[in-house]
Design an enzyme around this catalytic site. Structure first.
Site, PDB file in Angstrom:
ATOM      1  N   TYR A   1       6.850 -21.934   4.902  1.00  0.00           N
ATOM      2  CA  TYR A   1       6.041 -22.866   5.689  1.00  0.00           C
ATOM      3  C   TYR A   1       6.518 -24.314   5.551  1.00  0.00           C
ATOM      4  CZ  TYR A   1       2.716 -18.963   6.031  1.00  0.00           C
ATOM      5  OH  TYR A   1       2.138 -17.742   6.265  1.00  0.00           O
TER       6      TYR A   1
ATOM      7  N   LYS B   1       9.442  -9.645  -2.549  1.00  0.00           N
ATOM      8  CA  LYS B   1      10.204  -8.698  -1.718  1.00  0.00           C
ATOM      9  C   LYS B   1      11.625  -8.708  -2.261  1.00  0.00           C
ATOM     10  CE  LYS B   1      10.471  -6.036   1.978  1.00  0.00           C
ATOM     11  NZ  LYS B   1       9.846  -4.703   1.995  1.00  0.00           N
TER      12      LYS B   1
ATOM     13  N   ASP C   1       4.887  -5.198   0.531  1.00  0.00           N
ATOM     14  CA  ASP C   1       4.381  -4.155   1.435  1.00  0.00           C
ATOM     15  C   ASP C   1       3.531  -3.149   0.664  1.00  0.00           C
ATOM     16  OD1 ASP C   1       6.833  -3.756   0.234  1.00  0.00           O
ATOM     17  OD2 ASP C   1       7.699  -2.584   1.857  1.00  0.00           O
TER      18      ASP C   1
ATOM     19  N   ASP D   1      -0.663 -16.094   1.766  1.00  0.00           N
ATOM     20  CA  ASP D   1      -1.491 -16.391   2.931  1.00  0.00           C
ATOM     21  C   ASP D   1      -2.073 -15.086   3.481  1.00  0.00           C
ATOM     22  OD1 ASP D   1      -2.597 -17.559   5.153  1.00  0.00           O
ATOM     23  OD2 ASP D   1      -0.698 -17.978   6.177  1.00  0.00           O
TER      24      ASP D   1
ATOM     25  N   ASP E   1      -6.092 -13.271   2.618  1.00  0.00           N
ATOM     26  CA  ASP E   1      -7.025 -12.935   3.702  1.00  0.00           C
ATOM     27  C   ASP E   1      -7.390 -11.451   3.657  1.00  0.00           C
ATOM     28  OD1 ASP E   1      -7.325 -15.430   4.674  1.00  0.00           O
ATOM     29  OD2 ASP E   1      -6.392 -15.072   6.628  1.00  0.00           O
TER      30      ASP E   1
END
Ligand code: NAD
Length: 360
Positions: free
Chosen positions: A146, A195, A227, A251, A255
């Protein structure tokens, strides 16, 4: 202990929920012999109305001078409020981005707790939710994809977009240290999510987390691919204690974790820098649809105040007292409208605050 706390009541339900959190904090101060000094500052729409900007330099200076900041929420109805006719840098949310940057808040903490009493709101199957869960998602907030360089170019008539994911070892180390420190205050388990089978930034992340882990032999560390983590959060959330991860993965996972609790009015959060300083706020927004009607659930803000005591002031006993009072109120069957279920007693924002205060 003298606690210098800057409060940002903000907009919408913000002032109502912050008032209730102060009520609870004042009771804690009285019971445990602390002095809490609250200074209110304006941010968001409330600041635009008075100063024409969402956050003034004076307000930032006041926040910096405090030991911690407790916030309600900011923003209005994005369809109807005149604040959203302003250019983006003058809108309420710009104040939030500005304060996060000014205070160098790089670690975001979001607990996802399933209360036995609210299990019906959990969208998971009963055999999974029965075990309950108490997860803390710790997300790096100022680096990664980001904040990397980005551009869109055209090559041979084909548009191409490039985003860059960069982390240096210092950015990883400082959040890993925070993660291990916090795991030590909890069940002493840390799951680092990356990852590493694909990304170099993740391989560095994993290596640095392992280096930091050597300083914390009492904390059990495991590594999980993002994942797999996304699946495990709905398959077996009880396995997690602290989940430490980079910006974009955090992020998404934070959520996901909050959705599995099922109740937005219960979700606290904290953003910390490399000192003990932090900004504490509920995960939800300013709920303009119910503002000023005494309908808001103040629990997310009250639990944010508890996090403030625990992480900025190391007052674990006092934080435990708030968490226990919240649990007791739920056990006693009191609910605000958003978490109401059959057979419970419906109360407003003020009464919920008072009921929790009485149980401190
Ligand atoms: P929201 O979280 O404010 O509301 C979503 C829904 O949840 C609404 O129906 C609301 O009534 C309900 N709700 C939220 N908090 C509640 C509480 N404590 N008790 C009971 N019900 C509650 O999200 P939104 O409607 O998308 O956003 C409203 C405004 O809040 C926007 O201006 C948005 O930009 C802002 N916002 C601010 C923050 C922040 O201050 N950090 C975060 C998210 C959204």
């Amino acid at each position: 202990m003298r606690l210098n706390i800057v409060c940002i009541p903000g907009d919408g339900i913000g002032p109502e929920i912050v008032t209730e959190a102060k009520k609870v904090l004042n009771k804690v101060a009285e019971k445990y012999g602390h002095e809490m000094v609250f200074t209110d500052i304006l941010m968001g729409g409330a600041s635009i109305d008075v100063h024409g900007v969402p956050l003034t330099d004076e307000a930032i200076a006041a926040a910096k001078a405090a030991d911690a900041v407790l916030m309600g929420s900011i923003g209005g109805d994005t369809n109807t409020s005149p604040w959203y006719q302003l250019p983006p840098e003058k809108r309420p949310e710009a104040g939030l981005l500005k304060i996060r940057k000014a205070l160098n808040l790089f670690a975001n903490l979001r607990p996802a707790v399933l209360y036995e009493e609210l299990a019906a709101a959990c969208p998971l199957k009963e055999e999974i939710s029965a075990a309950g869960f108490d997860i803390l998602i710790m997300r790096e907030l100022t680096g990664g994809l980001y904040f990397g360089e980005r551009k869109t170019v055209e090559e041979n008539g084909v548009r191409k977009a490039i985003d860059t994911l960069t982390y240096d070892e210092n950015e990883i180390r400082r959040i890993a240290i925070k993660g291990f420190d916090i795991a030590r205050k909890r069940k002493k388990k840390l799951t680092s999510v990356d990852k590493a089978n694909v990304l170099d930034s993740s391989r560095l992340w994993r290596a640095v987390v392992n280096e930091v882990a050597k300083e914390y032999p009492d904390v059990k560390v495991e590594h999980m691919l993002v994942d797999n983590c996304a699946m495990q959060l709905v398959k077996d959330p009880a396995q997690f204690d602290v989940v430490l991860t980079e910006n974009m993965f955090g992020d998404i996972l934070s959520d996901e974790a909050s959705m599995v609790t099922g109740s937005i009015g219960m979700l606290a959060s904290a953003s910390l820098n490399d000192t003990k300083f932090g900004l504490y706020e509920p995960s939800h927004g300013s709920a303009p649809d119910i503002a000023g009607k005494d309908l808001a659930n103040p629990i997310a803000t009250i639990l944010s105040a508890s996090m403030m005591l625990r992480y900025s002031f190391d007052l674990d006993r006092e934080a435990d007292a708030i968490d226990a009072a919240v649990k007791k109120v739920l056990q006693d069957g009191y609910r605000t409208g958003d978490i109401m279920s059959e057979g419970c007693k419906k109360v407003g924002c003020k009464e919920m605050g008072s009921l929790i205060t009485e149980r401190i």
